[in-house]
Write an enzyme that holds these catalytic residues in place. Structure first.
Site, mmCIF file in Angstrom:
data_model
loop_
_atom_site.group_PDB
_atom_site.id
_atom_site.type_symbol
_atom_site.label_atom_id
_atom_site.label_comp_id
_atom_site.label_asym_id
_atom_site.label_seq_id
_atom_site.Cartn_x
_atom_site.Cartn_y
_atom_site.Cartn_z
ATOM 1 N N HIS A 96 0.821 -1.212 0.000
ATOM 2 C CA HIS A 96 0.000 0.000 0.000
ATOM 3 C C HIS A 96 0.853 1.258 0.000
ATOM 4 O O HIS A 96 0.659 2.158 0.817
ATOM 5 C CB HIS A 96 -0.939 -0.004 1.221
ATOM 6 C CG HIS A 96 -2.304 0.501 0.913
ATOM 7 N ND1 HIS A 96 -3.103 1.098 1.834
ATOM 8 C CD2 HIS A 96 -3.014 0.500 -0.239
ATOM 9 C CE1 HIS A 96 -4.248 1.438 1.283
ATOM 10 N NE2 HIS A 96 -4.219 1.084 0.020
ATOM 11 N N HIS A 125 -3.363 2.053 12.438
ATOM 12 C CA HIS A 125 -2.830 1.398 11.221
ATOM 13 C C HIS A 125 -3.296 -0.066 11.253
ATOM 14 O O HIS A 125 -4.486 -0.323 11.390
ATOM 15 C CB HIS A 125 -1.306 1.579 11.239
ATOM 16 C CG HIS A 125 -0.570 1.197 9.988
ATOM 17 N ND1 HIS A 125 -1.169 0.935 8.791
ATOM 18 C CD2 HIS A 125 0.768 1.017 9.753
ATOM 19 C CE1 HIS A 125 -0.252 0.633 7.873
ATOM 20 N NE2 HIS A 125 0.935 0.654 8.447
ATOM 21 N N LYS A 183 -13.694 7.377 17.966
ATOM 22 C CA LYS A 183 -13.226 6.870 16.659
ATOM 23 C C LYS A 183 -13.757 5.465 16.459
ATOM 24 O O LYS A 183 -13.570 4.602 17.316
ATOM 25 C CB LYS A 183 -11.696 6.815 16.627
ATOM 26 C CG LYS A 183 -11.053 8.122 16.259
ATOM 27 C CD LYS A 183 -10.443 8.090 14.850
ATOM 28 C CE LYS A 183 -10.225 9.482 14.324
ATOM 29 N NZ LYS A 183 -8.831 9.818 14.196
ATOM 30 N N MET A 212 -13.366 2.058 14.868
ATOM 31 C CA MET A 212 -12.221 1.370 14.292
ATOM 32 C C MET A 212 -12.609 0.608 13.028
ATOM 33 O O MET A 212 -13.672 -0.002 12.958
ATOM 34 C CB MET A 212 -11.598 0.444 15.334
ATOM 35 C CG MET A 212 -10.926 1.239 16.426
ATOM 36 S SD MET A 212 -9.649 2.285 15.673
ATOM 37 C CE MET A 212 -9.307 3.420 16.973
ATOM 38 N N GLY A 213 -11.703 0.671 12.037
ATOM 39 C CA GLY A 213 -11.999 0.028 10.754
ATOM 40 C C GLY A 213 -12.724 0.970 9.802
ATOM 41 O O GLY A 213 -13.172 0.544 8.744
ATOM 42 N N PHE A 214 -12.825 2.243 10.193
ATOM 43 C CA PHE A 214 -13.462 3.239 9.317
ATOM 44 C C PHE A 214 -12.499 4.387 9.042
ATOM 45 O O PHE A 214 -11.703 4.745 9.908
ATOM 46 C CB PHE A 214 -14.743 3.794 9.960
ATOM 47 C CG PHE A 214 -15.875 2.814 9.897
ATOM 48 C CD1 PHE A 214 -16.747 2.811 8.822
ATOM 49 C CD2 PHE A 214 -16.032 1.861 10.894
ATOM 50 C CE1 PHE A 214 -17.784 1.883 8.749
ATOM 51 C CE2 PHE A 214 -17.059 0.924 10.821
ATOM 52 C CZ PHE A 214 -17.932 0.938 9.748
ATOM 53 N N HIS A 216 -9.954 6.604 6.119
ATOM 54 C CA HIS A 216 -8.655 6.329 5.501
ATOM 55 C C HIS A 216 -8.039 7.643 5.049
ATOM 56 O O HIS A 216 -8.753 8.528 4.590
ATOM 57 C CB HIS A 216 -8.810 5.376 4.301
ATOM 58 C CG HIS A 216 -7.521 4.755 3.888
ATOM 59 N ND1 HIS A 216 -6.648 5.367 3.029
ATOM 60 C CD2 HIS A 216 -6.947 3.597 4.275
ATOM 61 C CE1 HIS A 216 -5.587 4.590 2.889
ATOM 62 N NE2 HIS A 216 -5.737 3.516 3.634
ATOM 63 N N ARG A 240 -10.773 -2.409 -1.348
ATOM 64 C CA ARG A 240 -10.359 -3.698 -0.774
ATOM 65 C C ARG A 240 -11.441 -4.200 0.199
ATOM 66 O O ARG A 240 -11.648 -5.397 0.351
ATOM 67 C CB ARG A 240 -9.038 -3.544 -0.004
ATOM 68 C CG ARG A 240 -7.859 -3.130 -0.852
ATOM 69 C CD ARG A 240 -6.668 -2.777 0.022
ATOM 70 N NE ARG A 240 -6.972 -1.723 0.975
ATOM 71 C CZ ARG A 240 -6.157 -1.328 1.963
ATOM 72 N NH1 ARG A 240 -4.994 -1.924 2.140
ATOM 73 N NH2 ARG A 240 -6.507 -0.349 2.774
ATOM 74 N N ASP A 298 -9.788 -3.120 7.087
ATOM 75 C CA ASP A 298 -9.692 -3.759 8.398
ATOM 76 C C ASP A 298 -11.058 -4.093 8.998
ATOM 77 O O ASP A 298 -11.154 -4.964 9.860
ATOM 78 C CB ASP A 298 -8.909 -2.869 9.369
ATOM 79 C CG ASP A 298 -7.464 -2.766 8.956
ATOM 80 O OD1 ASP A 298 -6.871 -3.810 8.655
ATOM 81 O OD2 ASP A 298 -6.926 -1.645 8.911
ATOM 82 N N ARG A 343 2.160 -8.311 4.650
ATOM 83 C CA ARG A 343 2.794 -7.027 4.321
ATOM 84 C C ARG A 343 4.319 -7.122 4.272
ATOM 85 O O ARG A 343 4.975 -6.261 3.654
ATOM 86 C CB ARG A 343 2.312 -5.950 5.302
ATOM 87 C CG ARG A 343 2.770 -4.523 5.043
ATOM 88 C CD ARG A 343 2.366 -3.963 3.677
ATOM 89 N NE ARG A 343 0.933 -3.814 3.432
ATOM 90 C CZ ARG A 343 0.188 -2.762 3.777
ATOM 91 N NH1 ARG A 343 0.748 -1.734 4.363
ATOM 92 N NH2 ARG A 343 -1.128 -2.733 3.504
ATOM 93 N N ARG A 357 15.547 12.496 5.560
ATOM 94 C CA ARG A 357 15.795 13.363 6.718
ATOM 95 C C ARG A 357 15.069 14.684 6.497
ATOM 96 O O ARG A 357 15.649 15.643 5.966
ATOM 97 C CB ARG A 357 17.309 13.575 6.859
ATOM 98 C CG ARG A 357 17.828 13.975 8.245
ATOM 99 C CD ARG A 357 17.239 15.256 8.724
ATOM 100 N NE ARG A 357 17.786 15.697 9.983
ATOM 101 C CZ ARG A 357 17.237 16.637 10.726
ATOM 102 N NH1 ARG A 357 16.097 17.206 10.347
ATOM 103 N NH2 ARG A 357 17.803 17.012 11.844
#
Ligand SMILES: CC(C)(COP(=O)(O)OP(=O)(O)OC[C@H]1O[C@@H](n2cnc3c(N)ncnc32)[C@H](O)[C@@H]1OP(=O)(O)O)[C@@H](O)C(=O)NCCC(=O)NCCS
Length: 384
Positions: free
Chosen positions: A194, A229, A266, A268-270, A272, A281, A325, A350, A369
């Site tokens: 990704h 993530h 939040k 989760m899984g929502f 991006h 996906r 996710d 991954r 850097r």
């Protein structure tokens, strides 16, 4: 000295070039191939070859690659010995499976004859070794957690099984059905790569100092662990369990969501960073997961129905779509996989993307850097 202010979280910043992957709202492309095409027509081994070797394998190349992976599945004794000690760490909560797999990759680096060499050949050999061993780490770890003998410690599994099927076999001792093998295989394809996501970018920053592949992969695992993530697949399932419990106690999904919105929680899984209009996906995995749920029975279907209602409410009231996710959590749950292994399984996939990026970074390196915009104290004297 002041520097230009950049977007918080580097949103929208193009931090480098890659020929491995292209992420757009409407498409996800691995080396020229669209993810829906790969999910429908390729296997994870083919996709991993594509990513780390750079082209679609022909039959002979694929056979050789599969043989190399199988030959590299077994873990060295020190890693197995370490895995035998993890029970109390997991039970006490001082370590999670993601920490265990990170440590195993570090030990593997300490034992790898190529560990201090960053040549393309050495990097390719290390990529295959780490990729081959990840399911074995997960399987052995789960065996220890379950208090059973480690399955196939001498071989790292069944040589006739695919990466996906062997992973499930090593965790449970049971060879999976073709349906579960397929679902796992597709989920691994979807998770493989990704572009400059947080963990891959981490791996490139580490590789950019000319540090080694095992170190870069260990760093990437640490980055993937976080719930913003890769850790979101576990967090999404934990949240769904919470919703299921509140529905079982007489509540409704809508009431749970209203409360979550009121608390600015939040989900989760929502959401991006790139796919603001939906992550395609997610649709691919949702369809497969739902089919698996339908074959499993009413409880599994009921879980998907709750998930679908959550999705509808998020979309209608917040305009926020599920990422991959979210269906992953429900799908792996239906397959009976223990929740704390969801993100390690993401690692097992991954690694192919990380290793491809580490090799790309080493092949055309410049230290990464950036600058920071200083917002601290004005200059002052230690002894005024
Ligand atoms: C993925 C994620 C980190 C992206 O973060 P980001 O690009 O910084 O997105 P933002 O936080 O700027 O989101 C924009 C708005 O949508 C909201 N939002 C985004 N994701 C949300 C979620 N999962 N639940 C509730 N609100 C969400 C934000 O609160 C923000 O609202 P605001 O403008 O009123 O403050 C974020 O969507 C998230 O935390 N999702 C949950 C974790 C997750 O599923 N991670 C896996 C990613 S593949």
């Amino acid at each position: 000295m002041s520097t230009a202010v950049t977007a918080k979280g580097l949103e929208g910043v193009v931090a480098g070039e890659t020929s491995i992957c292209r992420v757009e709202q409407t498409s996800l492309i691995y080396r020229g191939y669209e993810i829906a095409d790969l999910a429908a027509n390729a296997t994870f081994e083919q996709v991993a070859f594509l990513l780390i070797e750079g082209h679609k394998p022909d039959d002979a190349e694929l056979a050789r690659f599969r043989d190399e992976l199988v030959a590299n599945r077994a873990l060295p004794t020190p890693v197995i010995e370490f895995l035998k000690t993890i029970g109390p760490m997991i039970q006490s909560g001082s370590a999670a499976p993601m920490d265990i797999i990170r440590t195993c990759v570090s030990i593997l680096g300490n034992l790898d004859p190529d560990s201090q060499h960053n040549s393309p050949d050495a990097n390719l050999r290390k990529s295959k070794r780490i990729l081959a061993k990840a399911p074995t780490i997960i399987g052995h770890m789960q065996n220890v957690i379950d208090g059973r003998d480690i399955i196939a410690p001498g071989t790292g599994g069944d040589a006739n099984l695919s990466h996906a099927a062997n992973l499930l076999y090593l965790m449970t001792g049971t060879r999976p059905s073709p349906e579960y093998e397929k679902v796992m295989d597709v989920s691994l394809i979807l998770y493989a790569e990704h572009d400059f996501n947080a963990s891959t970018f981490t791996s490139r920053v580490i590789a950019g100092t000319l540090s080694d592949m095992h170190g870069a992969v260990a760093g990437a695992i640490a980055a993937l662990k976080g719930p913003l993530h890769g850790g979101a697949n576990e967090a999404a399932m934990e949240m769904l369990k919470e919703i299921q419990a509140s529905v079982a106690a007489g509540g409704t999904v809508q009431a749970f969501m209203d409360n979550a919105f009121a608390q600015k929680r939040k989900l989760m899984g929502f959401g991006h960073r790139v796919y603001k209009q939906g992550d395609h996906r997610a649709g691919i995995l949702h369809a497969l997961g739902r089919k698996a749920a339908e074959s499993k029975g009413p409880d599994a279907v009921a879980l998907f129905e709750i998930g679908e209602e959550v999705q509808r409410i998020m979309q209608d009231q917040k305009g926020i779509f599920p990422n991959v996710d979210f269906p992953c959590g429900m799908t792996y749950f239906v397959m009976g996989i223990p929740v704390p292994q969801y993100t390690p399984i993401f690692v097992a996939s991954r690694i192919s993307g990380w290793c491809a990026h580490i090799m790309e970074q080493h092949a055309n390196n410049r230290l990464i850097r950036p600058r920071a915009s200083y917002i601290g104290q004005d200059l002052r004297q230690w002894n005024p």
